[in-house]
Every structure is written in C-alpha cells, then in structure tokens.
Motif scaffolding. Structure first.
Motif, short mmCIF file in Angstrom:
data_model
loop_
_atom_site.label_atom_id
_atom_site.label_comp_id
_atom_site.label_asym_id
_atom_site.label_seq_id
_atom_site.Cartn_x
_atom_site.Cartn_y
_atom_site.Cartn_z
N VAL A 142 12.24 44.70 40.05
CA VAL A 142 13.50 44.22 40.61
C VAL A 142 14.62 44.60 39.67
CG1 VAL A 142 14.84 42.21 41.28
CG2 VAL A 142 12.40 42.29 41.77
N VAL A 143 15.65 45.23 40.20
CA VAL A 143 16.78 45.67 39.40
C VAL A 143 17.94 44.69 39.59
CG1 VAL A 143 18.47 47.49 39.02
CG2 VAL A 143 16.10 48.07 39.60
N ASP A 144 18.49 44.20 38.49
CA ASP A 144 19.66 43.34 38.55
C ASP A 144 20.83 44.17 38.01
OD1 ASP A 144 21.53 41.40 38.61
OD2 ASP A 144 20.57 40.05 37.20
N ALA A 145 21.59 44.76 38.92
CA ALA A 145 22.65 45.68 38.50
C ALA A 145 23.74 44.93 37.74
CB ALA A 145 23.25 46.37 39.72
N LYS A 146 24.42 45.64 36.88
CA LYS A 146 25.47 45.03 36.07
C LYS A 146 26.65 44.63 36.94
CE LYS A 146 24.39 47.53 31.80
NZ LYS A 146 24.91 48.46 30.76
N GLY A 147 27.26 43.52 36.56
CA GLY A 147 28.42 43.03 37.29
C GLY A 147 29.70 43.52 36.65
N THR A 148 30.80 43.01 37.13
CA THR A 148 32.10 43.39 36.60
C THR A 148 32.38 42.63 35.32
OG1 THR A 148 33.14 41.70 37.96
CG2 THR A 148 33.03 43.92 38.86
N LYS A 149 33.32 43.13 34.55
CA LYS A 149 33.70 42.49 33.30
C LYS A 149 34.34 41.13 33.60
CE LYS A 149 36.87 42.99 29.39
NZ LYS A 149 37.93 43.84 28.78
N PRO A 150 33.86 40.05 32.97
CA PRO A 150 34.44 38.74 33.25
C PRO A 150 35.89 38.67 32.79
CG PRO A 150 32.97 38.63 31.35
CD PRO A 150 32.79 39.98 31.96
N PRO A 151 36.73 37.97 33.50
CA PRO A 151 38.14 37.90 33.13
C PRO A 151 38.34 37.06 31.88
CG PRO A 151 37.69 36.40 34.95
CD PRO A 151 36.44 37.21 34.73
N SER A 152 39.46 37.28 31.20
CA SER A 152 39.78 36.48 30.02
C SER A 152 40.10 35.06 30.45
CB SER A 152 40.98 37.10 29.29
OG SER A 152 42.13 37.02 30.12
N ASN A 153 40.10 34.15 29.49
CA ASN A 153 40.40 32.76 29.81
C ASN A 153 41.79 32.62 30.42
OD1 ASN A 153 37.93 31.89 28.87
ND2 ASN A 153 38.67 31.50 26.80
N ASN B 41 43.49 34.92 32.18
CA ASN B 41 43.46 35.42 33.55
C ASN B 41 42.66 34.51 34.47
OD1 ASN B 41 45.11 37.57 33.16
ND2 ASN B 41 43.52 39.13 33.15
N GLU B 42 41.66 33.86 33.90
CA GLU B 42 40.86 32.91 34.68
C GLU B 42 41.75 31.77 35.18
OE1 GLU B 42 37.21 31.55 36.32
OE2 GLU B 42 37.53 33.36 35.12
N ALA B 43 42.58 31.27 34.29
CA ALA B 43 43.50 30.19 34.65
C ALA B 43 44.51 30.66 35.70
CB ALA B 43 44.22 29.67 33.41
N LYS B 44 45.00 31.89 35.54
CA LYS B 44 45.96 32.44 36.50
C LYS B 44 45.31 32.62 37.87
CE LYS B 44 48.86 34.86 33.12
NZ LYS B 44 49.34 36.18 32.63
N LEU B 45 44.07 33.10 37.87
CA LEU B 45 43.37 33.30 39.14
C LEU B 45 43.14 31.96 39.84
CD1 LEU B 45 41.94 35.11 41.14
CD2 LEU B 45 39.88 34.99 39.72
N ASN B 46 42.76 30.95 39.08
CA ASN B 46 42.57 29.62 39.67
C ASN B 46 43.87 29.10 40.27
OD1 ASN B 46 39.87 29.53 38.95
ND2 ASN B 46 40.24 28.48 37.01
N ALA B 47 44.98 29.39 39.59
CA ALA B 47 46.28 28.96 40.10
C ALA B 47 46.62 29.68 41.40
CB ALA B 47 47.36 29.22 39.05
N VAL B 48 46.30 30.97 41.48
CA VAL B 48 46.54 31.75 42.70
C VAL B 48 45.75 31.17 43.86
CG1 VAL B 48 46.15 33.98 43.83
CG2 VAL B 48 47.13 33.91 41.54
N VAL B 49 44.49 30.83 43.60
CA VAL B 49 43.63 30.28 44.65
C VAL B 49 44.14 28.92 45.12
CG1 VAL B 49 41.33 29.34 45.11
CG2 VAL B 49 41.56 31.53 43.95
N GLU B 50 44.49 28.06 44.19
CA GLU B 50 44.97 26.73 44.55
C GLU B 50 46.26 26.81 45.36
OE1 GLU B 50 43.51 23.75 44.30
OE2 GLU B 50 41.79 24.99 43.69
N ARG B 51 47.16 27.72 44.96
CA ARG B 51 48.41 27.88 45.69
C ARG B 51 48.14 28.42 47.09
NH1 ARG B 51 52.95 31.95 43.53
NH2 ARG B 51 51.47 33.45 44.41
N TYR B 52 47.20 29.37 47.19
CA TYR B 52 46.89 29.96 48.49
C TYR B 52 46.33 28.91 49.45
CZ TYR B 52 44.30 32.40 52.11
OH TYR B 52 43.79 32.80 53.32
N THR B 53 45.38 28.11 48.98
CA THR B 53 44.78 27.11 49.87
C THR B 53 45.82 26.08 50.31
OG1 THR B 53 44.03 25.84 47.93
CG2 THR B 53 42.47 27.38 48.90
N ALA B 54 46.70 25.68 49.38
CA ALA B 54 47.75 24.73 49.73
C ALA B 54 48.72 25.35 50.74
CB ALA B 54 48.51 24.28 48.48
#
Length: 279
Positions: free
Chosen positions: A2-13, A15-28
């Motif tokens: 079974v091959v587990d292919a490599k994923g994308t580079k995880p975002p910095s902390n 950018n993680e906070a910014k992405l969470n903010a984008v998602v929360e604003r979008y849902t609202a």
C-alpha cells in the motif's frame, strides 16, 4: 503493498489562523445570504409546497457548503467530491423546478410526494425485517419507527401515501438538466463527480492506485491513498452554492447580496495564496 503518497506542505501557524478566519467568515456570510434571500423572496403563503421545497433545497446547499468548509480533512479529491456531487444534484433540481413558472407548484408536489413515499417504504421495510428475523422490536427501533410515522403523518396519513419507483420527477437527471438549460453543468460537474460517488475507475484509478515502477512486475497497479489537501475543493463548494443562489435570484428578480459569500471567499483565498507564495 500500500502506497501512502506524500501530501502537501502544511501551512504555517500564521496562515492556519488566516485560513480559519476565511472559513468562519465564509460560513457566516453564507448564512446571512440565505437569510437575506429568504426575506427578500415575496413567496405567497398559499404556495406552501413551492415555499417548502425551494427553501429547503437552498438551505441544503448552504448546509453542504458550510459543512465541507468546516471539515478541513475533506478538502481533497477522496471526500470533497461527494459533497460537490450532492450540490450538483441540488442545483439541477432547483433549476428544473423553477424553469417553468406554471409548473413550479406541481413539480414541488412531486418532489414531496416521492420523498414521503420513500419514507413510508423505509418504515415498512424495517417492520418486514423484524418479522423475518422473528424477534421482538427493540425499544430503540420502536422509538425510531414511531418518530418516522409521526413525521409522515404530520404531512399526510400513512395509508394515503403512495410509494412510487423511479425518479421523483419522472425524468432522468440528464433530461432535467436539458429542460432546465443547464446541460453543460450536468456534463462538466454532475457526471464527473458521479464517478467519485460510485467509486468508478476513472476516479479510483487516479487517486487510489499507482503503478509499480518495477518493470519485472509489468507495471501493475498497487493500492494507494493519495493525501493532498486542495483549497480548490473549498472554492468549488462556494462556487456551486453561489450558482444556485444566482439562479434563484434571477428567477424571482431579486437583487444580489451586497457582499456575496462566494466573492469574499475568493478574495480571502487569493490573499492567503499570495501570502503563502511569499513565505
């Protein structure tokens, strides 16, 4: 193997906070957009079926989009398209229902009648299974069946509810799309994502299998789980929801929401991408 292919580079902390903010604003924003559209729609209360079905389908579209937005682990091509396929189904249903003003109420009635019939069939099958197993009904089963009966009876007596087979509209989804003028959407969205929903080779051959690189093995395929997050899945869920809202507004002559949820989502993702590229 079974091959587990490599994923994308995880975002910095950061950018993680910014992405969470984008998602929360979008849902609202999307909840607000649904509320504003519903308030602006001057639907006659005598058209109860149209009111119920179209309103519920719009809410369903918002539910699918916001739930995927909040489920970060679903932003991939394994799970994300399951949401997108369901959203494509909703859009085609709304488009077909609203296409002919003279048929809207009748089409909504068909939609409700078919659903009630399927629910009745589900209850009868549960009872039949218990009888076939020759056992007593458990307390949980009693509660579940009685709850289902109450929901159905609140709309129509069970003995008056007909069970129909086939599709709720009496047409194939493709035919509905043709009549509603969205056959391109069917060909480019509904059909491709159907391959994901049904786990067909055109999908799993790309995302759940890779060729062995040993020529002695004849380059056979081996199982693979390709883990790669893609913001584009989030973008698409917003795009489809926006497409349905735009269709609804155009059919009833409603003004566009000043700050569309999709527009702000796109702006947020672009800002995030530009920040990420500058790291």
């Amino acid at each position: 193997m079974v091959v587990d292919a490599k994923g994308t580079k995880p975002p910095s902390n950061d950018n993680e906070a910014k992405l969470n903010a984008v998602v929360e604003r979008y849902t609202a924003d999307l909840y607000t957009e649904l509320s504003e559209v519903w308030t602006a729609w001057k639907c006659e209360f005598t058209l109860r079926d149209l009111n119920a079905v179209v309103g519920a389908l719009l809410a369903r579209q918002v539910t699918l989009s916001t739930e995927l937005a909040r489920a970060r682990t679903c932003w991939n091509y394994h799970v994300g398209p399951l949401f997108l396929r369901a959203m494509a189904d909703v859009h085609i249903s709304v488009a077909w229902i609203l296409e002919d003003p003279d048929q809207r109420v009748d089409r909504c009635r068909k939609y409700i009648d078919f659903g009630l019939g399927q629910h009745k069939l589900e209850l009868e099958r549960r009872r039949a299974t218990i009888e076939e197993q020759d056992r007593d009904t458990t307390e949980d089963e009693i509660v579940s069946i009685e709850s289902g009966e109450q929901w159905l009876n609140s709309q129509r007596a069970i003995f008056l509810t007909e069970v129909n087979v086939g599709s709720w509209s009496g047409l194939s989804v493709r035919k509905m799309a043709q009549e509603a003028g969205c056959i391109d959407f069917y060909n480019q969205v509904y059909t491709p994502w159907s391959g994901v929903a049904h786990s067909m080779w055109q999908h799993i051959g790309r995302y759940n299998a890779v060729q062995c690189q040993n020529p002695l093995h004849g380059f056979h395929f081996v199982p693979a789980i390709i883990n790669a997050e893609d913001h584009y899945v989030l973008y698409l869920t917003g795009k489809y929801a926006n497409k349905t809202f735009r269709l609804f507004r155009s059919k009833f002559g409603l003004k566009a929401y000043t700050h569309s949820a999709f527009g702000r989502l796109v702006s947020g993702l672009k800002e995030l991408d530009s920040t990420s590229s500058g790291e």
